[in-house]
Scaffold this motif. Structure first.
Motif, PDB file in Angstrom:
ATOM      1  N   LEU A 170       0.837  -1.200   0.000  1.00  0.00           N
ATOM      2  CA  LEU A 170       0.000   0.000   0.000  1.00  0.00           C
ATOM      3  C   LEU A 170       0.872   1.250   0.000  1.00  0.00           C
ATOM      4  N   ALA A 171       1.906   1.249   0.830  1.00  0.00           N
ATOM      5  CA  ALA A 171       2.808   2.403   0.869  1.00  0.00           C
ATOM      6  C   ALA A 171       3.524   2.576  -0.466  1.00  0.00           C
ATOM      7  N   TRP A 172       3.934   1.476  -1.081  1.00  0.00           N
ATOM      8  CA  TRP A 172       4.605   1.556  -2.376  1.00  0.00           C
ATOM      9  C   TRP A 172       3.659   2.125  -3.435  1.00  0.00           C
ATOM     10  N   PRO A 192       0.743  -6.685 -17.165  1.00  0.00           N
ATOM     11  CA  PRO A 192       0.431  -8.110 -16.963  1.00  0.00           C
ATOM     12  C   PRO A 192       0.953  -8.655 -15.632  1.00  0.00           C
ATOM     13  N   GLY A 193       2.026  -8.077 -15.116  1.00  0.00           N
ATOM     14  CA  GLY A 193       2.618  -8.596 -13.892  1.00  0.00           C
ATOM     15  C   GLY A 193       2.085  -7.978 -12.617  1.00  0.00           C
ATOM     16  N   ILE A 194       1.104  -7.087 -12.724  1.00  0.00           N
ATOM     17  CA  ILE A 194       0.579  -6.423 -11.529  1.00  0.00           C
ATOM     18  C   ILE A 194      -0.143  -7.413 -10.619  1.00  0.00           C
ATOM     19  N   ARG A 195      -0.479  -8.575 -11.168  1.00  0.00           N
ATOM     20  CA  ARG A 195      -1.152  -9.568 -10.324  1.00  0.00           C
ATOM     21  C   ARG A 195      -0.209 -10.184  -9.295  1.00  0.00           C
ATOM     22  N   VAL A 196       1.098 -10.093  -9.516  1.00  0.00           N
ATOM     23  CA  VAL A 196       2.060 -10.633  -8.545  1.00  0.00           C
ATOM     24  C   VAL A 196       1.990  -9.855  -7.226  1.00  0.00           C
ATOM     25  N   PRO A 197       2.157  -8.513  -7.233  1.00  0.00           N
ATOM     26  CA  PRO A 197       2.020  -7.813  -5.948  1.00  0.00           C
ATOM     27  C   PRO A 197       0.596  -7.861  -5.398  1.00  0.00           C
ATOM     28  N   ALA A 198      -0.391  -7.953  -6.286  1.00  0.00           N
ATOM     29  CA  ALA A 198      -1.771  -8.074  -5.803  1.00  0.00           C
ATOM     30  C   ALA A 198      -1.960  -9.393  -5.057  1.00  0.00           C
ATOM     31  N   PRO A 249       6.619  11.697  -8.626  1.00  0.00           N
ATOM     32  CA  PRO A 249       7.500  11.591  -9.801  1.00  0.00           C
ATOM     33  C   PRO A 249       8.926  11.218  -9.395  1.00  0.00           C
ATOM     34  N   GLY A 250       9.526  10.340 -10.171  1.00  0.00           N
ATOM     35  CA  GLY A 250      10.897   9.917  -9.912  1.00  0.00           C
ATOM     36  C   GLY A 250      11.007   8.636  -9.111  1.00  0.00           C
ATOM     37  N   ILE A 251       9.923   8.181  -8.520  1.00  0.00           N
ATOM     38  CA  ILE A 251       9.927   6.929  -7.761  1.00  0.00           C
ATOM     39  C   ILE A 251       9.155   5.900  -8.583  1.00  0.00           C
ATOM     40  N   PRO A 252       9.762   4.748  -8.860  1.00  0.00           N
ATOM     41  CA  PRO A 252       9.064   3.766  -9.705  1.00  0.00           C
ATOM     42  C   PRO A 252       7.806   3.223  -9.025  1.00  0.00           C
ATOM     43  N   SER A 253       6.734   3.201  -9.778  1.00  0.00           N
ATOM     44  CA  SER A 253       5.474   2.689  -9.246  1.00  0.00           C
ATOM     45  C   SER A 253       5.406   1.177  -9.446  1.00  0.00           C
ATOM     46  N   LEU A 254       4.345   0.590  -8.929  1.00  0.00           N
ATOM     47  CA  LEU A 254       4.149  -0.845  -9.107  1.00  0.00           C
ATOM     48  C   LEU A 254       4.029  -1.202 -10.585  1.00  0.00           C
ATOM     49  N   LEU A 255       3.383  -0.338 -11.357  1.00  0.00           N
ATOM     50  CA  LEU A 255       3.245  -0.603 -12.790  1.00  0.00           C
ATOM     51  C   LEU A 255       4.577  -0.490 -13.514  1.00  0.00           C
ATOM     52  N   ASP A 256       5.429   0.436 -13.086  1.00  0.00           N
ATOM     53  CA  ASP A 256       6.750   0.560 -13.711  1.00  0.00           C
ATOM     54  C   ASP A 256       7.596  -0.685 -13.470  1.00  0.00           C
ATOM     55  N   ILE A 311       0.403 -11.149  -3.571  1.00  0.00           N
ATOM     56  CA  ILE A 311       1.170 -11.089  -2.322  1.00  0.00           C
ATOM     57  C   ILE A 311       0.411 -10.272  -1.277  1.00  0.00           C
ATOM     58  N   THR A 312      -0.192  -9.167  -1.707  1.00  0.00           N
ATOM     59  CA  THR A 312      -0.963  -8.330  -0.784  1.00  0.00           C
ATOM     60  C   THR A 312      -2.173  -9.075  -0.250  1.00  0.00           C
ATOM     61  N   ILE A 313      -2.894  -9.763  -1.111  1.00  0.00           N
ATOM     62  CA  ILE A 313      -4.062 -10.521  -0.660  1.00  0.00           C
ATOM     63  C   ILE A 313      -3.635 -11.648   0.272  1.00  0.00           C
ATOM     64  N   GLY A 314      -2.519 -12.286  -0.038  1.00  0.00           N
ATOM     65  CA  GLY A 314      -1.999 -13.308   0.870  1.00  0.00           C
ATOM     66  C   GLY A 314      -1.646 -12.733   2.230  1.00  0.00           C
ATOM     67  N   GLY A 315      -1.065 -11.541   2.238  1.00  0.00           N
ATOM     68  CA  GLY A 315      -0.761 -10.882   3.504  1.00  0.00           C
ATOM     69  C   GLY A 315      -2.009 -10.533   4.288  1.00  0.00           C
ATOM     70  N   LEU A 316      -3.031 -10.069   3.586  1.00  0.00           N
ATOM     71  CA  LEU A 316      -4.285  -9.741   4.267  1.00  0.00           C
ATOM     72  C   LEU A 316      -4.969 -10.986   4.821  1.00  0.00           C
ATOM     73  N   LEU A 317      -4.919 -12.081   4.079  1.00  0.00           N
ATOM     74  CA  LEU A 317      -5.494 -13.329   4.586  1.00  0.00           C
ATOM     75  C   LEU A 317      -4.713 -13.847   5.790  1.00  0.00           C
ATOM     76  N   THR A 318      -3.394 -13.714   5.736  1.00  0.00           N
ATOM     77  CA  THR A 318      -2.575 -14.117   6.875  1.00  0.00           C
ATOM     78  C   THR A 318      -2.893 -13.263   8.098  1.00  0.00           C
ATOM     79  N   ALA A 319      -3.077 -11.964   7.885  1.00  0.00           N
ATOM     80  CA  ALA A 319      -3.439 -11.083   8.994  1.00  0.00           C
ATOM     81  C   ALA A 319      -4.811 -11.444   9.553  1.00  0.00           C
TER      82      ALA A 319
END
Length: 69
Positions: free
Chosen positions: A25-27, A46-52, A34-41, A54-62
């Motif tokens: 979320l912070a990322w 197509p690869g945005i599902r990887v951090p998604a 500007p100047g800081i790479p975003s998740l899309l960068d 991981i985030t959902i896994g973290g939320l389920l673990t929490a």
């Protein structure tokens, strides 16, 4: 009736899962600057599902870690 307290290990899993979700979320928010790479960068569209995932896994673990907290 006695109050049920979660095990310390389970609570640790809750904080770890919340930390993983908070990191992404912070990322996502800091990536708007500007100047800081975003998740899309970094992952691309197509690869945005990887951090998604991981985030959902973290939320389920929490959720498991903080169940009946």
């Amino acid at each position: 009736m006695a109050v049920h307290r979660p095990l310390p290990l389970r609570r640790m899993f809750g904080f770890a899962g919340a930390g993983i979700a908070a990191f992404f979320l912070a990322w996502a928010v800091v990536g708007l600057v500007p100047g800081i790479p975003s998740l899309l960068d970094v992952f691309g569209m197509p690869g945005i599902r990887v951090p998604a995932a991981i985030t959902i896994g973290g939320l389920l673990t929490a959720a498991v870690g903080f169940h009946e907290f």
